[in-house]
Design a protein around this motif. Sequence first.
Motif, mmCIF file in Angstrom:
data_model
loop_
_atom_site.group_PDB
_atom_site.id
_atom_site.type_symbol
_atom_site.label_atom_id
_atom_site.label_comp_id
_atom_site.label_asym_id
_atom_site.label_seq_id
_atom_site.Cartn_x
_atom_site.Cartn_y
_atom_site.Cartn_z
ATOM 1 N N ALA A 171 0.980 -0.864 -0.282
ATOM 2 C CA ALA A 171 0.307 -0.160 0.302
ATOM 3 C C ALA A 171 1.091 0.625 -0.013
ATOM 4 N N ILE A 172 1.044 2.190 -0.842
ATOM 5 C CA ILE A 172 2.145 3.404 -1.091
ATOM 6 C C ILE A 172 0.531 4.579 -0.418
ATOM 7 N N ILE A 173 1.511 4.780 0.581
ATOM 8 C CA ILE A 173 1.240 5.800 1.548
ATOM 9 C C ILE A 173 2.150 6.511 1.668
ATOM 10 N N LYS A 174 2.796 7.284 0.676
ATOM 11 C CA LYS A 174 3.703 9.007 0.068
ATOM 12 C C LYS A 174 2.409 10.124 0.419
ATOM 13 N N ALA A 175 3.422 10.870 1.347
ATOM 14 C CA ALA A 175 2.843 11.949 1.250
ATOM 15 C C ALA A 175 1.040 12.265 1.657
ATOM 16 N N SER A 234 -0.158 9.492 2.861
ATOM 17 C CA SER A 234 -1.887 8.458 2.055
ATOM 18 C C SER A 234 -2.376 9.874 0.709
ATOM 19 N N TYR A 235 -0.605 11.055 0.034
ATOM 20 C CA TYR A 235 -1.912 11.593 -1.024
ATOM 21 C C TYR A 235 -2.535 12.354 0.121
ATOM 22 N N GLY A 236 -2.343 12.750 0.857
ATOM 23 C CA GLY A 236 -3.243 13.889 1.898
ATOM 24 C C GLY A 236 -4.392 13.284 2.463
ATOM 25 N N PHE A 274 15.945 -3.582 -4.227
ATOM 26 C CA PHE A 274 16.480 -2.344 -5.630
ATOM 27 C C PHE A 274 15.790 -1.802 -7.149
ATOM 28 N N LYS A 275 16.127 -1.059 -7.031
ATOM 29 C CA LYS A 275 15.049 -0.058 -8.304
ATOM 30 C C LYS A 275 15.364 -0.085 -9.200
ATOM 31 N N VAL A 276 15.254 -0.361 -10.516
ATOM 32 C CA VAL A 276 15.207 -0.713 -11.809
ATOM 33 C C VAL A 276 14.616 0.552 -12.940
ATOM 34 N N THR A 288 10.490 -2.286 -10.744
ATOM 35 C CA THR A 288 10.615 -1.390 -11.836
ATOM 36 C C THR A 288 9.228 -0.179 -11.120
ATOM 37 N N HIS A 289 8.818 0.737 -11.968
ATOM 38 C CA HIS A 289 8.569 1.632 -11.890
ATOM 39 C C HIS A 289 7.315 2.123 -13.316
ATOM 40 N N TYR A 290 6.427 2.016 -14.372
ATOM 41 C CA TYR A 290 5.867 1.977 -15.270
ATOM 42 C C TYR A 290 5.590 3.686 -15.761
ATOM 43 N N ALA A 325 3.684 -3.526 -11.004
ATOM 44 C CA ALA A 325 2.345 -2.483 -11.148
ATOM 45 C C ALA A 325 2.510 -1.715 -10.128
ATOM 46 N N ASN A 326 1.160 -0.067 -10.433
ATOM 47 C CA ASN A 326 1.662 0.876 -9.396
ATOM 48 C C ASN A 326 -0.696 0.213 -9.840
ATOM 49 N N SER A 327 -0.853 1.517 -9.741
ATOM 50 C CA SER A 327 -2.777 1.347 -9.701
ATOM 51 C C SER A 327 -3.384 0.243 -10.706
ATOM 52 N N ASP A 328 -2.921 1.563 -12.059
ATOM 53 C CA ASP A 328 -3.827 1.043 -12.836
ATOM 54 C C ASP A 328 -3.059 -0.078 -13.600
ATOM 55 N N ALA A 335 2.010 -5.753 -5.724
ATOM 56 C CA ALA A 335 2.142 -4.866 -6.536
ATOM 57 C C ALA A 335 1.998 -3.607 -5.771
ATOM 58 N N ARG A 336 2.532 -2.344 -6.098
ATOM 59 C CA ARG A 336 2.119 -0.974 -5.138
ATOM 60 C C ARG A 336 0.973 -0.638 -5.961
ATOM 61 N N ALA A 337 -0.595 -0.169 -4.759
ATOM 62 C CA ALA A 337 -0.760 0.626 -4.707
ATOM 63 C C ALA A 337 -0.991 2.249 -4.128
ATOM 64 N N GLY A 338 -1.395 2.533 -5.310
ATOM 65 C CA GLY A 338 -1.753 4.374 -4.267
ATOM 66 C C GLY A 338 -3.525 4.759 -4.444
ATOM 67 N N ILE A 339 -3.514 5.163 -5.541
ATOM 68 C CA ILE A 339 -4.169 5.996 -6.011
ATOM 69 C C ILE A 339 -6.155 4.916 -5.919
ATOM 70 N N ALA A 340 -5.600 3.717 -6.412
ATOM 71 C CA ALA A 340 -6.656 2.959 -6.959
ATOM 72 C C ALA A 340 -7.309 2.887 -5.311
ATOM 73 N N PRO A 358 -5.612 13.898 -10.631
ATOM 74 C CA PRO A 358 -6.630 13.493 -9.105
ATOM 75 C C PRO A 358 -5.619 13.825 -8.022
ATOM 76 N N TYR A 359 -4.169 13.460 -8.537
ATOM 77 C CA TYR A 359 -3.089 13.471 -6.866
ATOM 78 C C TYR A 359 -3.023 14.302 -6.718
ATOM 79 N N GLU A 360 -2.325 15.409 -7.719
ATOM 80 C CA GLU A 360 -1.759 16.714 -7.299
ATOM 81 C C GLU A 360 -3.125 17.220 -6.592
HETATM 82 C C1 LIG Z 1 7.938 4.005 -6.847
HETATM 83 C C2 LIG Z 1 6.424 4.701 -6.753
HETATM 84 N N1 LIG Z 1 5.175 3.552 -6.268
HETATM 85 C C3 LIG Z 1 4.207 3.061 -6.722
HETATM 86 C C4 LIG Z 1 3.443 4.306 -6.408
HETATM 87 C C5 LIG Z 1 1.822 4.262 -6.360
HETATM 88 O O1 LIG Z 1 1.476 4.874 -7.520
HETATM 89 P P1 LIG Z 1 -0.124 4.811 -7.938
HETATM 90 O O2 LIG Z 1 -0.618 6.069 -7.417
HETATM 91 O O3 LIG Z 1 -0.483 5.358 -9.563
HETATM 92 O O4 LIG Z 1 -1.175 3.187 -7.496
HETATM 93 C C6 LIG Z 1 3.810 5.301 -7.154
HETATM 94 C C7 LIG Z 1 3.004 6.824 -7.069
HETATM 95 O O5 LIG Z 1 3.604 7.456 -7.509
HETATM 96 C C8 LIG Z 1 5.534 5.539 -6.994
HETATM 97 O O6 LIG Z 1 6.066 6.790 -7.569
#
Ligand SMILES: Cc1ncc(COP(=O)(O)O)c(C=O)c1O
Length: 370
Positions: free
Chosen positions: A33-37, A39-41, A123-125, A158-160, A194-197, A210-215, A334-336
């Motif tokens: 669960a991506i909860i940076k910033a 958690s998107y506020g 490790f980030k690719v 990695t990140h799309y 994978a991110n949310s999309d 997989a890393r889900a934030g905005i979803a 929407p993130y912003e």
């Molecule tokens: C490295 C990384 N992974 C995952 C996410 C989550 O992306 P999303 O909110 O589109 O699921 C982000 C968001 O910016 C990111 O920078």
Amino acid sequence: MFFRQTWEEVNLDNLDHNLDTIIKALNRKALFAIIKANSYGVGDFQVASRAVAKKAQYLGVSSLDEAISLRHQGITAPILVLNYVSYQHLLAAKKNNVTITVVSFEHAQKIKESRINGLRLHFKVDTGMNRIGFKDDQELYDAIIALKQDHDVEGIYTHYLDSSEANQITKEQFDSFKRTIKRIDHPFKYIHLANSDAIFNFNDDISNAARAGIAMFGLASNNKDLKPVCSLYTKIVHIKQVSEKETISYKGTYLTKNNEWIATLPIGYADGLNRHYQDQTVYVNNEYAKIVGRICMDQCMISLKNYQPIDTVVEIFGPHIPIEEVAKRLDTIPYEILTSISDRVARVYRRKRGIEKIDNQRLDNKNDCD
Ligand SMILES: Cc1ncc(COP(=O)(O)O)c(C=O)c1O
């Protein structure tokens, strides 16, 4: 507790529903669960708590500060910092049991030279973002060999750059990442991209997480099962009928028409309602109204056809004004919109049965204001 007439409402039932929907789509892959910033506020502690209750295996944040703040709030789940952590701060990462991302060969060398051991590392690719990450497989291999003796080389990712729909770039990024994983041939516990999309748009045969934030907030493209979570509200605090050709707000950019009702709202750019919201639509008692004149730091004005009493609730975005539409009109995402809502706006966490919690950065833990 909060005394302002402006607040963000977070629907916890819908958040839970979205977490269930994401977990179902992941089909046994681990949820990060991506909860940076914050958690998107939306509130990192609240969202982390819900995600962990739903068995998210990891939390993702953007800095050691965010990670340590969660530790201070009692979150014990594994936390990965997605961005660069300086080699000077590795001890803090270790002490707080925070996993760090190795972002380059140079970074790996500095970690080695620090003589700190026992860190958990991902490790980030870099497969196309050109932001952080290894571009060269040999460097990546050498870095892993150099660090695996003294650390737990737990993950790789990695990140799309665009996963909103099927496209050639995403496929190329995926193929490149898969080739790298095969070449490196390390028994990573977690492989994630994978991110949310991407969770909803691509199925891949290499990742196990997989890393889900905005979803989590119902805002991924291409999934109709997700439900909106966040709404921004304020209330009318002042209303008057004006005559023709009066000016509204700084610089007088709006000239009134006859018999217009002008209501003042206690929300401005210091709350995250930036000045581009001028002319945008809000929702008041079954009526759509327009923000008129310049938005001030703490207030703005709307034009109404009819009188509405003080304390009438005004929706900036929410059930009647989808955040995606606001973002489109403001030429952003929407993130912003979500991350711009400042910390002077109280967060009200609500369930169908009632309010569960109110977070107000200004007054929380201060008991002398009743
Ligand atoms: C490295 C990384 N992974 C995952 C996410 C989550 O992306 P999303 O909110 O589109 O699921 C982000 C968001 O910016 C990111 O920078």
